[in-house]
Motif scaffolding. Structure first.
Motif, mmCIF file in Angstrom:
data_model
loop_
_atom_site.group_PDB
_atom_site.id
_atom_site.type_symbol
_atom_site.label_atom_id
_atom_site.label_comp_id
_atom_site.label_asym_id
_atom_site.label_seq_id
_atom_site.Cartn_x
_atom_site.Cartn_y
_atom_site.Cartn_z
ATOM 1 N N THR A 1 0.864 -1.171 0.000
ATOM 2 C CA THR A 1 0.000 0.000 0.000
ATOM 3 C C THR A 1 0.903 1.225 0.000
ATOM 4 O OG1 THR A 1 -0.141 0.005 2.413
ATOM 5 C CG2 THR A 1 -1.893 -1.138 1.214
ATOM 6 N N THR A 2 0.462 2.264 -0.663
ATOM 7 C CA THR A 2 1.273 3.466 -0.795
ATOM 8 C C THR A 2 0.518 4.664 -0.242
ATOM 9 O OG1 THR A 2 2.369 2.613 -2.771
ATOM 10 C CG2 THR A 2 2.455 4.988 -2.439
ATOM 11 N N ALA A 3 1.181 5.403 0.632
ATOM 12 C CA ALA A 3 0.651 6.668 1.133
ATOM 13 C C ALA A 3 1.500 7.782 0.538
ATOM 14 C CB ALA A 3 0.713 6.710 2.656
ATOM 15 N N VAL A 4 0.863 8.700 -0.151
ATOM 16 C CA VAL A 4 1.569 9.848 -0.711
ATOM 17 C C VAL A 4 1.506 10.954 0.336
ATOM 18 C CG1 VAL A 4 1.682 11.530 -2.585
ATOM 19 C CG2 VAL A 4 0.981 9.176 -3.063
ATOM 20 N N GLU A 5 2.627 11.202 0.998
ATOM 21 C CA GLU A 5 2.665 12.229 2.039
ATOM 22 C C GLU A 5 2.779 13.627 1.451
ATOM 23 O OE1 GLU A 5 5.695 11.288 4.894
ATOM 24 O OE2 GLU A 5 4.477 9.688 5.750
ATOM 25 N N LYS A 6 3.446 13.723 0.303
ATOM 26 C CA LYS A 6 3.634 15.024 -0.336
ATOM 27 C C LYS A 6 3.838 14.785 -1.817
ATOM 28 C CE LYS A 6 6.542 18.110 1.440
ATOM 29 N NZ LYS A 6 7.777 18.815 1.773
ATOM 30 N N MET A 7 3.223 15.621 -2.653
ATOM 31 C CA MET A 7 3.453 15.552 -4.089
ATOM 32 C C MET A 7 3.070 16.899 -4.695
ATOM 33 S SD MET A 7 2.480 12.805 -7.002
ATOM 34 C CE MET A 7 3.798 11.744 -6.415
ATOM 35 N N ASP A 8 4.067 17.714 -4.919
ATOM 36 C CA ASP A 8 3.891 19.033 -5.502
ATOM 37 C C ASP A 8 4.501 18.974 -6.902
ATOM 38 O OD1 ASP A 8 3.325 21.697 -5.829
ATOM 39 O OD2 ASP A 8 4.964 22.406 -4.554
ATOM 40 N N ALA A 9 3.715 18.472 -7.859
ATOM 41 C CA ALA A 9 4.208 18.166 -9.205
ATOM 42 C C ALA A 9 4.384 19.431 -10.039
ATOM 43 C CB ALA A 9 3.279 17.179 -9.894
ATOM 44 N N LYS A 10 5.452 20.145 -9.745
ATOM 45 C CA LYS A 10 5.855 21.336 -10.511
ATOM 46 C C LYS A 10 7.368 21.468 -10.359
ATOM 47 C CE LYS A 10 5.257 24.567 -6.720
ATOM 48 N NZ LYS A 10 4.467 25.629 -6.126
ATOM 49 N N GLY B 1 10.743 22.197 -9.091
ATOM 50 C CA GLY B 1 11.170 22.590 -7.751
ATOM 51 C C GLY B 1 10.306 22.003 -6.652
ATOM 52 N N GLY B 2 9.168 21.401 -7.015
ATOM 53 C CA GLY B 2 8.292 20.780 -6.026
ATOM 54 C C GLY B 2 8.880 19.472 -5.525
ATOM 55 N N THR B 3 8.487 19.079 -4.340
ATOM 56 C CA THR B 3 9.011 17.845 -3.758
ATOM 57 C C THR B 3 7.905 16.806 -3.629
ATOM 58 O OG1 THR B 3 8.639 18.665 -1.508
ATOM 59 C CG2 THR B 3 10.817 19.075 -2.493
ATOM 60 N N TRP B 4 8.322 15.577 -3.423
ATOM 61 C CA TRP B 4 7.380 14.484 -3.214
ATOM 62 C C TRP B 4 7.962 13.516 -2.201
ATOM 63 C CZ3 TRP B 4 8.859 9.493 -4.179
ATOM 64 C CH2 TRP B 4 9.965 9.302 -5.011
ATOM 65 N N ARG B 5 7.081 12.772 -1.514
ATOM 66 C CA ARG B 5 7.495 11.711 -0.591
ATOM 67 C C ARG B 5 6.366 10.699 -0.503
ATOM 68 N NH1 ARG B 5 7.705 10.097 5.081
ATOM 69 N NH2 ARG B 5 9.756 9.125 5.444
ATOM 70 N N VAL B 6 6.724 9.428 -0.629
ATOM 71 C CA VAL B 6 5.764 8.347 -0.475
ATOM 72 C C VAL B 6 6.295 7.343 0.539
ATOM 73 C CG1 VAL B 6 4.877 8.568 -2.841
ATOM 74 C CG2 VAL B 6 6.665 6.913 -2.344
ATOM 75 N N VAL B 7 5.355 6.692 1.224
ATOM 76 C CA VAL B 7 5.700 5.629 2.162
ATOM 77 C C VAL B 7 4.892 4.409 1.761
ATOM 78 C CG1 VAL B 7 5.707 4.875 4.565
ATOM 79 C CG2 VAL B 7 6.174 7.275 4.017
ATOM 80 N N GLN B 8 5.588 3.307 1.555
ATOM 81 C CA GLN B 8 4.932 2.062 1.182
ATOM 82 C C GLN B 8 5.004 1.078 2.344
ATOM 83 O OE1 GLN B 8 7.365 1.333 -2.309
ATOM 84 N NE2 GLN B 8 5.621 1.837 -3.604
ATOM 85 N N ARG B 9 3.957 0.259 2.446
ATOM 86 C CA ARG B 9 3.903 -0.765 3.486
ATOM 87 C C ARG B 9 3.610 -2.100 2.808
ATOM 88 N NH1 ARG B 9 3.342 -0.251 8.834
ATOM 89 N NH2 ARG B 9 2.713 1.913 8.628
ATOM 90 N N ASP B 10 4.436 -3.106 3.145
ATOM 91 C CA ASP B 10 4.196 -4.426 2.561
ATOM 92 C C ASP B 10 3.258 -5.231 3.446
ATOM 93 O OD1 ASP B 10 5.747 -5.545 4.640
ATOM 94 O OD2 ASP B 10 7.497 -5.903 3.357
#
Length: 166
Positions: free
Chosen positions: A48-57, A59-68
């Motif tokens: 399962t994937t939780a998208v904690e941050k995704m600023d798709a531009k 200079g924007g940043t992103w972070r995802v956390v996956q759980r098996d």
């Protein structure tokens, strides 16, 4: 089902993954840049994937956390460098191996007829980094991930067709 092409030539520090989708480019772009959609397909099957941050531009940043399925978590983050409907360029850093950054360029080619070809070019810092990822069943994981993306795209197409005209 469309076939995923996975190319990893010996001695090179890159991997090229290509897949055609039966969906228009605007839907593929949305599925790759909208956090709620990314969470539905990004990562190997069974996670399962939780998208904690995704600023798709740029200079924007992103972070995802996956759980098996065993409860283990895996986090990744990066920075977007270029974001257009034709191309997304970002970095990927697995937090379990800090300092090993991958440059990713996703090209979305409109094939006409409501089809899109995605080419994902991953450039690792070294051949050793690339080979270490290959040993972690990266090919199987990427194929499964793109299969999930195809399912999300089918759902989006169905929703678009069912939406009332404005």
């Amino acid at each position: 089902m469309a076939e995923t092409q996975f190319t990893a030539e010996a001695g090179r520090q890159d991997i090229i993954i290509t897949r055609e989708f039966d969906a228009p480019r605007d839907l593929v772009f949305r599925a790759c840049t909208e956090p709620d959609l990314v969470a539905q397909w990004w990562g190997p099957k069974g996670t399962t994937t939780a998208v904690e941050k995704m600023d798709a531009k740029p200079g924007g940043t992103w972070r995802v956390v996956q759980r098996d399925t065993e409860g283990n978590t895996f986090a990744m983050h990066g920075v977007f460098h270029d974001v257009t409907s034709e191309r997304i360029v970002d970095t990927v850093e697995y937090e379990g191996m800090p300092g090993h950054v991958v440059l990713e360029t996703e090209t979305l080619e409109d094939l006409g007829g409501g089809r899109t070809k995605m080419t994902d070019h991953l450039v690792f810092q070294s051949v050793e980094d690339r080979d270490a990822m290959l040993q972690q069943d990266m090919k199987e994981g990427m194929v499964g991930t793109l299969d999930l993306l195809a399912g999300v795209l089918e759902n989006l197409k169905t929703q678009k067709q069912a939406a009332p005209a404005r």
